[in-house]
Design an enzyme around this catalytic site. Sequence first.
Site, PDB file in Angstrom:
ATOM      1  CG  HIS A 299       5.438  24.554  80.373  1.00  0.00           C
ATOM      2  ND1 HIS A 299       5.344  25.461  81.419  1.00  0.00           N
ATOM      3  CD2 HIS A 299       4.459  23.634  80.589  1.00  0.00           C
ATOM      4  CE1 HIS A 299       4.350  25.107  82.215  1.00  0.00           C
ATOM      5  NE2 HIS A 299       3.806  24.004  81.740  1.00  0.00           N
ATOM      6  CG  HIS A 309       3.735  17.065  84.750  1.00  0.00           C
ATOM      7  ND1 HIS A 309       2.558  16.905  84.074  1.00  0.00           N
ATOM      8  CD2 HIS A 309       3.542  18.093  85.612  1.00  0.00           C
ATOM      9  CE1 HIS A 309       1.679  17.809  84.500  1.00  0.00           C
ATOM     10  NE2 HIS A 309       2.246  18.524  85.443  1.00  0.00           N
ATOM     11  CG  HIS A 338       4.658  20.685  82.764  1.00  0.00           C
ATOM     12  ND1 HIS A 338       3.365  21.104  82.528  1.00  0.00           N
ATOM     13  CD2 HIS A 338       4.733  19.395  82.297  1.00  0.00           C
ATOM     14  CE1 HIS A 338       2.690  20.103  81.949  1.00  0.00           C
ATOM     15  NE2 HIS A 338       3.491  19.073  81.799  1.00  0.00           N
ATOM     16  CB  VAL A 339       7.227  19.712  87.949  1.00  0.00           C
ATOM     17  CG1 VAL A 339       7.217  19.123  89.346  1.00  0.00           C
ATOM     18  CG2 VAL A 339       7.285  18.620  86.890  1.00  0.00           C
ATOM     19  CG  HIS A 340       2.279  22.954  89.658  1.00  0.00           C
ATOM     20  ND1 HIS A 340       0.949  22.693  89.568  1.00  0.00           N
ATOM     21  CD2 HIS A 340       2.664  23.417  88.435  1.00  0.00           C
ATOM     22  CE1 HIS A 340       0.526  22.987  88.339  1.00  0.00           C
ATOM     23  NE2 HIS A 340       1.560  23.414  87.633  1.00  0.00           N
TER      24      HIS A 340
HETATM   25 FE   LIG Z   1       2.150  22.992  82.703  1.00  0.00          FE
END
Ligand SMILES: [Fe+2]
Length: 436
Positions: A299, A309, A338-340
């Site tokens: 993730h 993040h 995790h990083v969008h």
């Molecule tokens: Fe996440």
Amino acid sequence: MADSHTKTPLTIALAILAILAFASLFSPVSSYNRPPPRRNLFVPRRRDLDSHSPEQVHISLVGVDKMRITWLTEDSAAAVVEYGTSPGVYTNRENGTTSSYKYALYESGNIHDVTIGPLDPNTTYYYQCSSNSARNFSFKTPPAQLPIKFVVIGDLGQTEWTETTLKNVAKSDYDVLLLPGDLSYADYIQSLWDSFGRLVEPLASQRPWMVTHGNHEVERIPLIHPLPFTAYNARWHMPFEQSSSSSNLYYSFNTAGVHVIMLGSYTDFDKSSAQYEWLVADLKKIDRATTPWIVVLLHAPWYNSNTAHQGEKESVDMKAAMEDLLYQARVDVVFAGHVHAYERFTRVYNGEANNCAPIYITIGDGGNREGLASKFMDPTPTISLFRQASFGHGRFEVLNATHALWKWHRNDDDEVAVVGDSLWFKSLSSDPACRI
Ligand SMILES: [Fe+2]
Ligand SMILES: *[C@@H]1O[C@H](CO)[C@@H](O)[C@H](O)[C@H]1NC(C)=O
Ligand SMILES: *[C@@H]1O[C@H](CO)[C@@H](O)[C@H](O)[C@H]1NC(C)=O
Ligand SMILES: *[C@@H]1O[C@H](CO)[C@@H](O)[C@H](O)[C@H]1NC(C)=O
Ligand SMILES: *[C@@H]1O[C@H](CO)[C@@H](O)[C@H](O)[C@H]1NC(C)=O
């Protein structure tokens, strides 16, 4: 799908907040004109189904020739799957188990878990759950040998953006879907896990969905619900037992010439952890003659030039503990979420370009309600080759032992999935300079 969704005042309020947040996000990082903000979805239980009818059906691979079928019923129903290779002719039958869980005041429905097979490769099976003829389903098994097509989506959530991503995924065929964590964004509201199950059912009942967890799966509340991963483990049972893992939070599987390793970013990963020990043993067992490709999912990205993040221990400490193992094993590619946003690195080891190291790709842009991470670090690190904050999904088509094609399909203007980035991969096992 759209007409079955309830749009509550709360979702509208959230949408307004999202518009404001979105408006503040515009920065000169990309010339790409992003789609307008979208609403959260809640997919209610279908009214035409009774309380014993199966819903939230999804499937996952178990070993090379079996499939787990998972579904929920509101009230009790048999944990039985009937299946066969012709529509409506169910020649085989398998029993399984039923469980449920409690989370504060919430009590889940009956979660049924049945493994069927052995099944033939590259074959369509028709099936029925709990002997309920009100609904029937079908899936196709992956091929026994290459070529194989994967779809990769991260941080999916359940918004209208998610809906667009799923629509684009459905537009062309694939064999197995891989998800590097953050599924439902239920975030303690357990009924949203049910809603997510309904949202993905059209796709997840037809092709195996192989997932690993993200931070949104933890759902631990001190004193009230101290046990982590309760909903995730109960609803998304992955084949950890078959890969000698002792936890649903990390596992591996082989499919058509590819060894896929699902790591867990939010469980112990240091050098004295059970996960580390398992990974060492799993990598040792890989036979590059039968699985010339190694794909890893996790993730929290180890390489990331987005401002979002940065410096989290799940990225920094896990990389410090495990990067050597993946490098030494000649892992071909590591997908993270995790990083969008989308980002593709060159082959990297220890922060530097290295021809025998994995390619790192962040694909956390499935479409969740937190929106896009649109600010990237400046200047662009030389190891980062392509980055853009747009929603979309990836396709990893492994053609043979040496060649694979990666494509990032951007949702673009929500009408067509536009290819935003694409790349030919050569397997490290076929590169004499990288022989171990
Ligand atoms: Fe996440
Ligand atoms: C399988 O489940 C059905 C329906 O619940 C039951 O009638 C049957 O006895 C079960 N068979 C086995 C072998 O457990
Ligand atoms: C499967 O269900 C659909 C409706 O949901 C129905 O139209 C179709 O005839 C059913 N097929 C079989 C083989 O039962
Ligand atoms: C899978 O089956 C289809 C037709 O049913 C065929 O065209 C295709 O080549 C097969 N793929 C593999 C990898 O065997
Ligand atoms: C593998 O696929 C690539 C791309 O289609 C092709 O150029 C190459 O010749 C293939 N290799 C073998 C051994 O078939």
